[in-house]
Scaffold this motif. Structure first.
Motif, PDB file in Angstrom:
ATOM      1  N   THR A 160       0.819  -1.217   0.000  1.00  0.00           N
ATOM      2  CA  THR A 160       0.000   0.000   0.000  1.00  0.00           C
ATOM      3  C   THR A 160       0.848   1.261   0.000  1.00  0.00           C
ATOM      4  OG1 THR A 160      -1.491  -1.252   1.453  1.00  0.00           O
ATOM      5  CG2 THR A 160      -1.989   1.071   1.107  1.00  0.00           C
ATOM      6  N   GLY A 161       1.976   1.228   0.743  1.00  0.00           N
ATOM      7  CA  GLY A 161       2.762   2.446   0.886  1.00  0.00           C
ATOM      8  C   GLY A 161       1.925   3.545   1.501  1.00  0.00           C
ATOM      9  N   ASN A 162       1.934   4.714   0.859  1.00  0.00           N
ATOM     10  CA  ASN A 162       1.161   5.849   1.360  1.00  0.00           C
ATOM     11  C   ASN A 162      -0.251   5.926   0.772  1.00  0.00           C
ATOM     12  OD1 ASN A 162       3.095   7.771   3.062  1.00  0.00           O
ATOM     13  ND2 ASN A 162       4.296   6.820   1.439  1.00  0.00           N
ATOM     14  N   ASP A 189       3.965  -2.924   6.808  1.00  0.00           N
ATOM     15  CA  ASP A 189       4.252  -2.064   7.954  1.00  0.00           C
ATOM     16  C   ASP A 189       2.930  -1.557   8.540  1.00  0.00           C
ATOM     17  OD1 ASP A 189       4.822   0.107   9.643  1.00  0.00           O
ATOM     18  OD2 ASP A 189       6.602   0.675   8.496  1.00  0.00           O
ATOM     19  N   PRO A 190       2.555  -1.979   9.746  1.00  0.00           N
ATOM     20  CA  PRO A 190       1.266  -1.537  10.309  1.00  0.00           C
ATOM     21  C   PRO A 190       1.143  -0.029  10.439  1.00  0.00           C
ATOM     22  CG  PRO A 190       2.149  -3.405  11.554  1.00  0.00           C
ATOM     23  CD  PRO A 190       3.238  -2.950  10.625  1.00  0.00           C
ATOM     24  N   ASP A 191       2.245   0.647  10.801  1.00  0.00           N
ATOM     25  CA  ASP A 191       2.183   2.106  10.916  1.00  0.00           C
ATOM     26  C   ASP A 191       1.926   2.753   9.555  1.00  0.00           C
ATOM     27  OD1 ASP A 191       2.651   1.969  13.633  1.00  0.00           O
ATOM     28  OD2 ASP A 191       4.821   2.187  13.427  1.00  0.00           O
ATOM     29  N   LEU A 192       2.573   2.224   8.533  1.00  0.00           N
ATOM     30  CA  LEU A 192       2.373   2.753   7.193  1.00  0.00           C
ATOM     31  C   LEU A 192       0.955   2.468   6.710  1.00  0.00           C
ATOM     32  CD1 LEU A 192       4.053   4.346   5.212  1.00  0.00           C
ATOM     33  CD2 LEU A 192       4.845   2.203   4.196  1.00  0.00           C
ATOM     34  N   ALA A 193       0.426   1.313   7.092  1.00  0.00           N
ATOM     35  CA  ALA A 193      -0.971   1.004   6.753  1.00  0.00           C
ATOM     36  C   ALA A 193      -1.915   2.041   7.361  1.00  0.00           C
ATOM     37  CB  ALA A 193      -1.328  -0.404   7.227  1.00  0.00           C
ATOM     38  N   ASP A 194      -1.651   2.440   8.608  1.00  0.00           N
ATOM     39  CA  ASP A 194      -2.471   3.472   9.249  1.00  0.00           C
ATOM     40  C   ASP A 194      -2.349   4.809   8.514  1.00  0.00           C
ATOM     41  OD1 ASP A 194      -3.511   1.833  11.218  1.00  0.00           O
ATOM     42  OD2 ASP A 194      -1.955   2.331  12.689  1.00  0.00           O
ATOM     43  N   THR A 195      -1.125   5.148   8.102  1.00  0.00           N
ATOM     44  CA  THR A 195      -0.902   6.385   7.351  1.00  0.00           C
ATOM     45  C   THR A 195      -1.698   6.374   6.053  1.00  0.00           C
ATOM     46  OG1 THR A 195       1.321   6.671   8.281  1.00  0.00           O
ATOM     47  CG2 THR A 195       0.847   7.793   6.204  1.00  0.00           C
ATOM     48  N   ARG A 206      -5.435   6.960   6.600  1.00  0.00           N
ATOM     49  CA  ARG A 206      -5.762   8.364   6.841  1.00  0.00           C
ATOM     50  C   ARG A 206      -5.738   9.168   5.545  1.00  0.00           C
ATOM     51  NH1 ARG A 206      -2.580   7.321  11.502  1.00  0.00           N
ATOM     52  NH2 ARG A 206      -0.721   8.200  10.500  1.00  0.00           N
ATOM     53  N   ALA A 207      -4.723   8.904   4.706  1.00  0.00           N
ATOM     54  CA  ALA A 207      -4.617   9.639   3.444  1.00  0.00           C
ATOM     55  C   ALA A 207      -5.788   9.314   2.527  1.00  0.00           C
ATOM     56  CB  ALA A 207      -3.292   9.298   2.755  1.00  0.00           C
ATOM     57  N   LEU A 208      -6.174   8.056   2.469  1.00  0.00           N
ATOM     58  CA  LEU A 208      -7.298   7.646   1.625  1.00  0.00           C
ATOM     59  C   LEU A 208      -8.609   8.246   2.136  1.00  0.00           C
ATOM     60  CD1 LEU A 208      -6.142   3.961   1.153  1.00  0.00           C
ATOM     61  CD2 LEU A 208      -6.520   5.579  -0.715  1.00  0.00           C
ATOM     62  N   SER A 209      -8.761   8.238   3.451  1.00  0.00           N
ATOM     63  CA  SER A 209      -9.965   8.824   4.032  1.00  0.00           C
ATOM     64  C   SER A 209     -10.045  10.319   3.735  1.00  0.00           C
ATOM     65  CB  SER A 209      -9.982   8.579   5.540  1.00  0.00           C
ATOM     66  OG  SER A 209     -11.094   9.193   6.148  1.00  0.00           O
ATOM     67  N   ALA A 210      -8.889  10.988   3.763  1.00  0.00           N
ATOM     68  CA  ALA A 210      -8.853  12.435   3.552  1.00  0.00           C
ATOM     69  C   ALA A 210      -9.308  12.826   2.147  1.00  0.00           C
ATOM     70  CB  ALA A 210      -7.448  12.969   3.814  1.00  0.00           C
ATOM     71  N   VAL A 211      -9.109  11.928   1.176  1.00  0.00           N
ATOM     72  CA  VAL A 211      -9.537  12.234  -0.195  1.00  0.00           C
ATOM     73  C   VAL A 211     -10.870  11.561  -0.523  1.00  0.00           C
ATOM     74  CG1 VAL A 211      -7.189  12.615  -0.997  1.00  0.00           C
ATOM     75  CG2 VAL A 211      -8.204  10.326  -1.208  1.00  0.00           C
ATOM     76  N   GLY A 212     -11.497  10.928   0.480  1.00  0.00           N
ATOM     77  CA  GLY A 212     -12.800  10.325   0.290  1.00  0.00           C
ATOM     78  C   GLY A 212     -12.800   9.055  -0.521  1.00  0.00           C
ATOM     79  N   ASP A 268      -9.982  -1.049   1.345  1.00  0.00           N
ATOM     80  CA  ASP A 268      -9.781  -1.904   2.516  1.00  0.00           C
ATOM     81  C   ASP A 268      -8.292  -2.160   2.679  1.00  0.00           C
ATOM     82  OD1 ASP A 268      -9.894  -3.706   4.593  1.00  0.00           O
ATOM     83  OD2 ASP A 268     -10.812  -5.321   3.427  1.00  0.00           O
ATOM     84  N   VAL A 269      -7.643  -1.440   3.586  1.00  0.00           N
ATOM     85  CA  VAL A 269      -6.202  -1.578   3.819  1.00  0.00           C
ATOM     86  C   VAL A 269      -5.981  -2.539   4.979  1.00  0.00           C
ATOM     87  CG1 VAL A 269      -4.061  -0.387   4.400  1.00  0.00           C
ATOM     88  CG2 VAL A 269      -5.768   0.748   2.958  1.00  0.00           C
ATOM     89  N   GLN A 270      -5.218  -3.592   4.729  1.00  0.00           N
ATOM     90  CA  GLN A 270      -4.913  -4.599   5.735  1.00  0.00           C
ATOM     91  C   GLN A 270      -3.400  -4.664   5.957  1.00  0.00           C
ATOM     92  OE1 GLN A 270      -7.084  -6.411   7.460  1.00  0.00           O
ATOM     93  NE2 GLN A 270      -8.961  -5.870   6.356  1.00  0.00           N
ATOM     94  N   ALA A 271      -2.992  -4.856   7.201  1.00  0.00           N
ATOM     95  CA  ALA A 271      -1.578  -5.058   7.516  1.00  0.00           C
ATOM     96  C   ALA A 271      -1.270  -6.547   7.388  1.00  0.00           C
ATOM     97  CB  ALA A 271      -1.256  -4.579   8.922  1.00  0.00           C
ATOM     98  N   GLY A 272      -0.235  -6.872   6.633  1.00  0.00           N
ATOM     99  CA  GLY A 272       0.120  -8.277   6.453  1.00  0.00           C
ATOM    100  C   GLY A 272       1.237  -8.447   5.445  1.00  0.00           C
ATOM    101  N   ASP A 273       1.588  -9.678   5.168  1.00  0.00           N
ATOM    102  CA  ASP A 273       2.637 -10.022   4.215  1.00  0.00           C
ATOM    103  C   ASP A 273       2.017 -10.124   2.826  1.00  0.00           C
ATOM    104  OD1 ASP A 273       4.626 -11.142   2.656  1.00  0.00           O
ATOM    105  OD2 ASP A 273       5.244 -12.619   4.150  1.00  0.00           O
ATOM    106  N   GLY A 274       2.387  -9.208   1.945  1.00  0.00           N
ATOM    107  CA  GLY A 274       1.817  -9.196   0.607  1.00  0.00           C
ATOM    108  C   GLY A 274       2.086 -10.460  -0.177  1.00  0.00           C
TER     109      GLY A 274
END
Length: 382
Positions: free
Chosen positions: A120-122, A144-150, A153-159, A163-169
């Protein structure tokens, strides 16, 4: 506070125009330009980004230098923006816009497709996917769970609904399989079978492979294999495990003493300038890593296999080069042999190559010109 809108908008338009002049916007996927215009990359760039200054990755904070921050985000069609550095290694980035566009075009994405993204990255690429496929159609996996959270937030901000999940791609995401399209944003050496298994028959998988090109594979109707052609260049970061465990030339060089030395009689410039040769060598010699640099005496190359073997091709002036090799393999000799094979095959372009995956992933090979009858090279398992 972000850079003023006119500044960012101007840089965004300049980048779009540069891509227009180069023909980077694909005619068959006109939606991509609309999506990039609607969801520009700066909306997904974090407060702090990073730039290599020749010695280290130095931070650029938006709050301190918004103009420089914006210029780095929009540096050019082929420029990635490093968004995360860990132990002085880049571990996440906003990929260069030209390659993002090229890979999205290769995906042949349509409205209503179910999409799995790995890395996912950013969140920028996920947002572009959702713009085309529709809300709730994209699942994206981030290690990276922290990056998943980031990214959330960025996706939510642009509406945008993803579905972003933390895990091994590399394991895909089985709960929502099967998918019509799968796309990875990091390079793999072998294609994870989970990606094939979780894609519908006739579905498409696009991924950077071998850190140099990206491929588009179509899953067979019986779901037991996938095959397809190289689509273009894509110098993406490898998965995080590879990034952290692979030694560099200096480490490998220290593991064995020099064993042979001889003159080198071939111009090294094609190793630097010819992407088709580079790709052919990557196929024939998958474990070899090559670094080049020029000094006052000429072009030099350092080669290693990430194990014990290495070779140094050192310019000594007067258009002369000396090869020194160490370890159990003679990498410069192998390089010359693979180079000669490519020449004997009439210098196939990188677009003449493809990849096939079968037997639950146990069989993987690269081929040239034809997946059934052309020359082929086994792809070693990770």
């Amino acid at each position: 506070m972000r850079a003023t809108a006119p500044d960012v908008d101007s840089l965004q338009r300049r980048l779009a125009t540069a891509m227009d002049q180069r023909g980077d916007w694909p005619d068959r996927s006109a939606w991509i330009r609309d999506a990039v215009d609607a969801l520009p990359r700066h909306r997904f760039a974090p407060e702090r980004i990073w730039r290599w200054d020749g010695h280290t990755y130095a931070p650029i904070d938006h709050s301190r230098d918004p103009a420089r921050w914006a210029s780095e985000v929009y540096a050019g069609p082929d420029a990635a923006t490093v968004t995360q550095v860990t132990d002085q290694l880049p571990t996440s980035s906003l990929s260069c816009q030209a390659v993002v566009v090229d890979m999205l075009d290769s995906l042949l994405l349509e409205h209503g497709h179910r999409v799995l993204e790995l890395g996912t990255g950013n969140g920028w690429n996920a947002a572009l996917l959702a713009w085309r496929a529709g809300p709730g159609s994209v699942v994206s996996i981030e290690a990276d769970p922290d990056l998943a959270d980031t990214a959330r937030r960025a996706l939510s901000a642009v509406g945008t609904v993803v579905d972003v999940q933390a895990g091994d791609g590399n394991h895909g995401w089985a709960p929502d399989a099967p998918y019509d399209r799968v796309i990875a944003t990091y390079a793999v050496e072998t294609i994870p079978w989970a990606w094939v298994e979780q894609t519908r028959p006739g579905g498409r998988i696009v991924t950077p492979w071998g850190r140099l090109g990206h491929v588009a594979l179509t899953v067979a109707e019986d779901g037991q294999s996938a095959t397809g052609w190289v689509q273009g260049l894509a110098q993406f970061m490898p998965d995080r495990h590879t990034l952290r465990t692979e030694p560099g030339y200096t480490q490998v060089r220290a593991r064995s003493e020099p064993a042979t030395e001889r003159p080198w009689h071939r111009d090294l410039a094609p190793l630097r300038d010819d992407v088709h040769l580079q790709f052919a060598l990557r196929v024939a010699l998958p474990h070899i890593r090559i670094t080049l640099a020029e000094d006052a005496d000429g072009l030099n190359a350092w080669i290693h296999d990430a194990q014990q073997s290495w070779a140094a091709l050192s310019a000594i002036g007067g258009a002369r080069t000396i090869v020194t090799q160490g370890g159990p393999r003679r990498l410069a000799d192998e390089l010359e042999a693979a180079w000669d094979t490519w020449l004997a095959q009439s210098r196939p372009a990188l677009y003449d190559f493809g990849i096939t995956v079968a037997d639950n992933g146990a069989t993987q090979y690269a081929w040239v010109n034809d997946p059934m009858t052309g020359p082929r090279w086994p792809i070693p398992r990770d």
